[in-house]
Design an enzyme around this catalytic site. Structure first.
Site, PDB file in Angstrom:
ATOM      1  N   THR A 208      10.173  47.595 166.499  1.00  0.00           N
ATOM      2  CA  THR A 208       9.609  46.839 167.617  1.00  0.00           C
ATOM      3  C   THR A 208       8.184  46.389 167.339  1.00  0.00           C
ATOM      4  O   THR A 208       7.370  47.156 166.817  1.00  0.00           O
ATOM      5  CB  THR A 208       9.637  47.676 168.898  1.00  0.00           C
ATOM      6  OG1 THR A 208      10.979  48.123 169.132  1.00  0.00           O
ATOM      7  CG2 THR A 208       9.157  46.865 170.088  1.00  0.00           C
ATOM      8  N   GLU A 209       7.886  45.158 167.722  1.00  0.00           N
ATOM      9  CA  GLU A 209       6.555  44.591 167.508  1.00  0.00           C
ATOM     10  C   GLU A 209       5.937  44.159 168.836  1.00  0.00           C
ATOM     11  O   GLU A 209       6.669  43.907 169.808  1.00  0.00           O
ATOM     12  CB  GLU A 209       6.643  43.383 166.572  1.00  0.00           C
ATOM     13  CG  GLU A 209       7.162  43.749 165.192  1.00  0.00           C
ATOM     14  CD  GLU A 209       7.193  42.579 164.221  1.00  0.00           C
ATOM     15  OE1 GLU A 209       7.357  42.824 163.024  1.00  0.00           O
ATOM     16  OE2 GLU A 209       7.034  41.429 164.688  1.00  0.00           O
ATOM     17  N   PRO A 210       4.619  44.088 168.894  1.00  0.00           N
ATOM     18  CA  PRO A 210       3.977  43.611 170.117  1.00  0.00           C
ATOM     19  C   PRO A 210       4.537  42.247 170.537  1.00  0.00           C
ATOM     20  O   PRO A 210       4.548  41.300 169.747  1.00  0.00           O
ATOM     21  CB  PRO A 210       2.498  43.502 169.715  1.00  0.00           C
ATOM     22  CG  PRO A 210       2.329  44.510 168.619  1.00  0.00           C
ATOM     23  CD  PRO A 210       3.632  44.471 167.863  1.00  0.00           C
ATOM     24  N   GLY A 211       5.033  42.175 171.739  1.00  0.00           N
ATOM     25  CA  GLY A 211       5.600  40.928 172.240  1.00  0.00           C
ATOM     26  C   GLY A 211       7.021  40.664 171.800  1.00  0.00           C
ATOM     27  O   GLY A 211       7.631  39.679 172.215  1.00  0.00           O
TER      28      GLY A 211
ATOM     29  N   GLY B 203       9.865  43.049 171.821  1.00  0.00           N
ATOM     30  CA  GLY B 203      10.925  43.667 172.603  1.00  0.00           C
ATOM     31  C   GLY B 203      12.182  43.917 171.794  1.00  0.00           C
ATOM     32  O   GLY B 203      12.129  44.379 170.657  1.00  0.00           O
ATOM     33  N   SER B 204      13.331  43.585 172.391  1.00  0.00           N
ATOM     34  CA  SER B 204      14.626  43.859 171.761  1.00  0.00           C
ATOM     35  C   SER B 204      15.066  42.784 170.769  1.00  0.00           C
ATOM     36  O   SER B 204      16.127  42.908 170.160  1.00  0.00           O
ATOM     37  CB  SER B 204      15.702  43.995 172.854  1.00  0.00           C
ATOM     38  OG  SER B 204      15.421  45.074 173.721  1.00  0.00           O
TER      39      SER B 204
ATOM     40  N   THR C 110       8.168  55.855 167.993  1.00  0.00           N
ATOM     41  CA  THR C 110       8.349  57.276 168.254  1.00  0.00           C
ATOM     42  C   THR C 110       7.922  58.111 167.056  1.00  0.00           C
ATOM     43  O   THR C 110       8.278  57.813 165.922  1.00  0.00           O
ATOM     44  CB  THR C 110       9.823  57.569 168.585  1.00  0.00           C
ATOM     45  OG1 THR C 110      10.207  56.793 169.725  1.00  0.00           O
ATOM     46  CG2 THR C 110      10.035  59.042 168.892  1.00  0.00           C
TER      47      THR C 110
ATOM     48  N   GLU D 123      22.531  55.487 167.723  1.00  0.00           N
ATOM     49  CA  GLU D 123      21.343  55.631 168.563  1.00  0.00           C
ATOM     50  C   GLU D 123      21.695  55.502 170.037  1.00  0.00           C
ATOM     51  O   GLU D 123      21.229  56.286 170.885  1.00  0.00           O
ATOM     52  CB  GLU D 123      20.297  54.583 168.182  1.00  0.00           C
ATOM     53  CG  GLU D 123      19.022  54.678 169.009  1.00  0.00           C
ATOM     54  CD  GLU D 123      17.994  53.609 168.647  1.00  0.00           C
ATOM     55  OE1 GLU D 123      16.931  53.585 169.298  1.00  0.00           O
ATOM     56  OE2 GLU D 123      18.252  52.801 167.730  1.00  0.00           O
TER      57      GLU D 123
END
Length: 389
Positions: free
Chosen positions: A132-135, A137-138, A164, A247
């Site tokens: 995941t990166e800033p901005g 999301g999925s 995590t 997951e």
């Protein structure tokens, strides 16, 4: 041995595994979990203890340092721990290797398996997964962190967030762009956290999952050997997608696991709590609420187990992916409802920091977001089930 005998033996083995996980939780986790919640992280020693107890290697082959087993065995471990008070946040932190190393175990070189997988399963190293990166999301296919080939090295630049175990990790299995736009240009590269240019920018404070440290990471001209590539270049999105079933199934177990624990605590509280001269459980509305909590827990567990059996039988297929999306959503809704009712029936006590049902209530809120937001997974399921056109 007949098929029935083999199935009975397997069930008995899983019951033993479940109890071993429960006993580990009673002995090593329950006495200290509030301390770790307040500290915002788990001690590294807990990983070593969990490995020595035979818990970290479940679901990984002996060839990579694991102890064998299938998804139903990993569920037995989770259920045993949740039953004795392990929180969703604790499980995400202690078992972060479940998202950090499966891609390496499945597709990595022997060198990568020996250097990163085996020591992690032994509790000697802690790994993270950086997607995941800033901005971002999925939308994994839109990631912008780049890895540019320079001789025998990749030079990595970019940022990751919501990672995590990111503040404690010894390495991050990092999703990077090595090719063109879209999912076809993504690769996975193992980045040791002591590499120059890698930095933990900040620890992120969260509503729940307090004992699961979460970080924002940056990569500035981080140079790692090309041999740290997991599998083939530009096939990383496929490797990531392969592991999403496991997951999301694990998060489904988180959902009904903390719900079942909250139900148990609430039923005990309602038997002991006196209101207007009699136990709270004497109230019909309370009994009906407990029954509804139980119904949802059992339905969510049954659905998750059915998907786990499907996963064991046929592997990752469109049907498996669709069904695990449904099972996760059922478990998320169960956790949301049951943990909310648990706090309500505990009254003011349930609202107090440090009360276990309060912890589960906060932790439950992340489940419909993590591992793919509910809205994203509903769209995915609609496509796979033929409802998108």
């Amino acid at each position: 041995m007949t098929t029935a005998q083999a199935e009975r033996s397997t069930r008995e083995d899983r019951a033993v595994l479940r109890e071993a996980a429960a006993e580990f939780t009673r002995r090593e986790i329950a006495p200290s979990i509030q301390e770790w919640e307040d500290a915002g992280a788990l001690p590294r020693e807990l990983h070593r203890k969990a490995a020595q107890a035979g818990l970290l290697g479940v679901g990984f082959t002996e060839a990579v340092g694991g102890s064998g087993g299938d998804p139903l065995d990993t569920i037995a471990v989770q259920e045993g721990m949740f039953a004795e008070g392990a929180s969703s946040g604790l499980m995400s932190a202690l078992f972060t290797h479940g998202i950090a190393v499966p891609h390496i175990a499945a597709h990595g070189s022997d060198e990568l398996k020996e250097r990163w997988v085996a020591p992690t399963l032994a509790g000697e190293l802690i790994g993270s997964l950086g997607i995941t990166e800033p901005g971002g999301g999925s939308d994994v296919g839109a990631l912008r962190t780049t890895a540019v080939r320079d001789g025998d090295s990749y030079v990595i630049n970019g940022a990751k967030t919501f990672i995590t175990s990111g503040t404690r990790a010894d390495f991050v299995t990092t999703a990077v762009r090595t090719g063109g736009p879209g999912s076809g240009g993504i690769s996975l590269v193992v980045v040791p956290t002591d590499t120059p240019g890698f930095r933990v920018d900040r620890r992120l404070a969260k509503m729940g999952w307090h004992c699961s440290d979460t970080a924002e990471l940056s990569y500035t001209d981080v140079r790692v050997p090309v041999s740290n590539l997991v599998g083939e270049e530009n096939v990383g999105f496929l490797y990531i997608a392969e592991q999403f079933v496991a997951e999301r199934l694990a998060l489904a177990v988180h959902g009904y696991g903390i719900a079942e624990r909250s139900l148990r605590l609430t039923a005990e509280f309602c038997r002991e709590r006196q209101t207007f001269g009699e136990p709270l459980i004497k109230r019909q509305s309370v009994r009906h609420t407990l029954v509804e909590m139980r119904r949802q827990v059992e339905a969510a567990r049954a659905q998750a187990h059915a998907v786990a059996n499907l996963y064991v039988d046929v592997g990752v297929t469109p049907e498996t992916i669709a069904q695990v999306c449904l099972a996760k959503e059922t478990a998320c809704q169960t956790a949301t409802y049951v943990c909310d009712r648990a706090v309500q029936l505990h009254g003011g006590t349930g609202y107090m920091h440090g009360t276990e049902v309060e912890r589960h209530y906060r932790d439950a809120r992340l489940l419909p977001i993590g591992g793919g937001a509910s809205e994203v997974l509903a769209d995915l399921a609609a496509t796979l089930l033929g409802y998108a056109s």
